[in-house]
Design a protein around this motif. Structure first.
Motif, PDB file in Angstrom:
ATOM      1  N   THR A  95       0.828  -1.211   0.000  1.00  0.00           N
ATOM      2  CA  THR A  95       0.000   0.000   0.000  1.00  0.00           C
ATOM      3  C   THR A  95       0.862   1.260   0.000  1.00  0.00           C
ATOM      4  O   THR A  95       0.502   2.244  -0.641  1.00  0.00           O
ATOM      5  CB  THR A  95      -0.964   0.024   1.202  1.00  0.00           C
ATOM      6  OG1 THR A  95      -0.232  -0.152   2.406  1.00  0.00           O
ATOM      7  CG2 THR A  95      -2.020  -1.049   1.071  1.00  0.00           C
ATOM      8  N   ARG A  99       0.617   4.003  -2.922  1.00  0.00           N
ATOM      9  CA  ARG A  99       0.355   5.418  -2.593  1.00  0.00           C
ATOM     10  C   ARG A  99       1.380   6.328  -3.256  1.00  0.00           C
ATOM     11  O   ARG A  99       1.042   7.408  -3.741  1.00  0.00           O
ATOM     12  CB  ARG A  99       0.390   5.628  -1.083  1.00  0.00           C
ATOM     13  CG  ARG A  99      -0.859   5.188  -0.383  1.00  0.00           C
ATOM     14  CD  ARG A  99      -0.811   5.515   1.102  1.00  0.00           C
ATOM     15  NE  ARG A  99      -1.908   4.883   1.780  1.00  0.00           N
ATOM     16  CZ  ARG A  99      -1.787   4.012   2.767  1.00  0.00           C
ATOM     17  NH1 ARG A  99      -0.593   3.679   3.214  1.00  0.00           N
ATOM     18  NH2 ARG A  99      -2.847   3.466   3.317  1.00  0.00           N
ATOM     19  N   THR A 100       2.635   5.886  -3.261  1.00  0.00           N
ATOM     20  CA  THR A 100       3.692   6.687  -3.884  1.00  0.00           C
ATOM     21  C   THR A 100       3.414   6.875  -5.381  1.00  0.00           C
ATOM     22  O   THR A 100       3.559   7.975  -5.911  1.00  0.00           O
ATOM     23  CB  THR A 100       5.052   5.998  -3.683  1.00  0.00           C
ATOM     24  OG1 THR A 100       5.288   5.822  -2.290  1.00  0.00           O
ATOM     25  CG2 THR A 100       6.171   6.821  -4.280  1.00  0.00           C
ATOM     26  N   GLN A 103       0.273   9.172  -6.071  1.00  0.00           N
ATOM     27  CA  GLN A 103       0.429  10.609  -5.788  1.00  0.00           C
ATOM     28  C   GLN A 103       0.536  11.412  -7.076  1.00  0.00           C
ATOM     29  O   GLN A 103       0.043  12.534  -7.159  1.00  0.00           O
ATOM     30  CB  GLN A 103       1.680  10.859  -4.945  1.00  0.00           C
ATOM     31  CG  GLN A 103       1.452  10.788  -3.476  1.00  0.00           C
ATOM     32  CD  GLN A 103       2.741  11.086  -2.718  1.00  0.00           C
ATOM     33  OE1 GLN A 103       3.842  10.956  -3.247  1.00  0.00           O
ATOM     34  NE2 GLN A 103       2.591  11.487  -1.471  1.00  0.00           N
ATOM     35  N   ASN A 106      -2.922  12.411  -8.306  1.00  0.00           N
ATOM     36  CA  ASN A 106      -3.792  13.018  -7.290  1.00  0.00           C
ATOM     37  C   ASN A 106      -4.749  11.997  -6.676  1.00  0.00           C
ATOM     38  O   ASN A 106      -5.932  12.262  -6.487  1.00  0.00           O
ATOM     39  CB  ASN A 106      -4.595  14.193  -7.874  1.00  0.00           C
ATOM     40  CG  ASN A 106      -3.714  15.378  -8.153  1.00  0.00           C
ATOM     41  OD1 ASN A 106      -2.728  15.589  -7.454  1.00  0.00           O
ATOM     42  ND2 ASN A 106      -4.054  16.125  -9.179  1.00  0.00           N
ATOM     43  N   SER A 108      -4.870   8.412  -3.822  1.00  0.00           N
ATOM     44  CA  SER A 108      -4.233   7.652  -2.761  1.00  0.00           C
ATOM     45  C   SER A 108      -5.077   6.401  -2.542  1.00  0.00           C
ATOM     46  O   SER A 108      -6.043   6.163  -3.271  1.00  0.00           O
ATOM     47  CB  SER A 108      -4.143   8.483  -1.476  1.00  0.00           C
ATOM     48  OG  SER A 108      -3.416   7.765  -0.497  1.00  0.00           O
ATOM     49  N   CYS A 109      -4.717   5.612  -1.552  1.00  0.00           N
ATOM     50  CA  CYS A 109      -5.529   4.447  -1.211  1.00  0.00           C
ATOM     51  C   CYS A 109      -5.432   4.214   0.285  1.00  0.00           C
ATOM     52  O   CYS A 109      -4.474   4.627   0.935  1.00  0.00           O
ATOM     53  CB  CYS A 109      -5.094   3.214  -1.990  1.00  0.00           C
ATOM     54  SG  CYS A 109      -3.474   2.598  -1.564  1.00  0.00           S
ATOM     55  N   ASP A 110      -6.454   3.546   0.826  1.00  0.00           N
ATOM     56  CA  ASP A 110      -6.413   3.229   2.246  1.00  0.00           C
ATOM     57  C   ASP A 110      -5.711   1.879   2.435  1.00  0.00           C
ATOM     58  O   ASP A 110      -5.199   1.299   1.484  1.00  0.00           O
ATOM     59  CB  ASP A 110      -7.827   3.243   2.852  1.00  0.00           C
ATOM     60  CG  ASP A 110      -8.750   2.221   2.232  1.00  0.00           C
ATOM     61  OD1 ASP A 110      -8.291   1.420   1.397  1.00  0.00           O
ATOM     62  OD2 ASP A 110      -9.937   2.232   2.586  1.00  0.00           O
ATOM     63  N   LYS A 118      -8.320  12.545  -4.831  1.00  0.00           N
ATOM     64  CA  LYS A 118      -8.073  13.855  -4.226  1.00  0.00           C
ATOM     65  C   LYS A 118      -8.517  14.936  -5.205  1.00  0.00           C
ATOM     66  O   LYS A 118      -8.496  14.727  -6.426  1.00  0.00           O
ATOM     67  CB  LYS A 118      -6.592  14.007  -3.913  1.00  0.00           C
ATOM     68  CG  LYS A 118      -6.105  13.039  -2.874  1.00  0.00           C
ATOM     69  CD  LYS A 118      -4.632  13.229  -2.609  1.00  0.00           C
ATOM     70  CE  LYS A 118      -4.117  12.255  -1.571  1.00  0.00           C
ATOM     71  NZ  LYS A 118      -2.697  12.427  -1.351  1.00  0.00           N
TER      72      LYS A 118
END
Length: 123
Positions: A95, A99-100, A103, A106, A108-110, A118
């Motif tokens: 994860t 996420r990187t 980005q 724009n 992300s993830c949980d 975003k």
């Protein structure tokens, strides 16, 4: 956003959540094994260190007198050499890397792999 792009995002999210969910049971099992072996090693070390004979005999003989500690310590070393520490944190590594990459778009993830869109930055 076009319909095709939305379908691609949904497919990516579905596959990511599926993969993270797939890692769940193996990660849980690895954590339980690591905790049990660590507790056994700590318990064995406690008895080994507080045995009055430990300081009076040779190191190898002392280990031979405490087979529970010796076996649990060897098991812990073998587990770490086998990479159990990587299996324990595998979902969080994945994860973080996703996420990187997200980005730049724009997003992300949980921790479960659900995408978070975003707002676009205003220029």
């Amino acid at each position: 956003m076009s319909l095709e792009q939305a379908e691609d995002l949904k497919s990516f999210e579905r596959r990511l959540t599926e993969y993270i969910a797939f890692l769940g049971p193996a990660t849980r099992r690895s954590r339980i094994i690591l905790i049990v072996v660590s507790v056994c090693t700590a318990t064995g070390a406690w008895t080994w260190l507080f045995d009055p004979m430990t300081s009076q005999v040779a190191f190898i003989h002392s280990l031979w007198n405490h087979p529970f500690f010796t076996i649990s310590c060897i098991t812990l070393i073998v587990l770490f050499l086998g990479g159990i520490h990587k299996r324990v944190v595998a979902p969080s590594i994945i994860t973080a890397r996703v996420r990187t990459v997200l980005q730049d778009y724009n997003m992300s993830c949980d921790d479960t792999g659900k995408l978070i869109l975003k707002p676009r930055p205003t220029t």
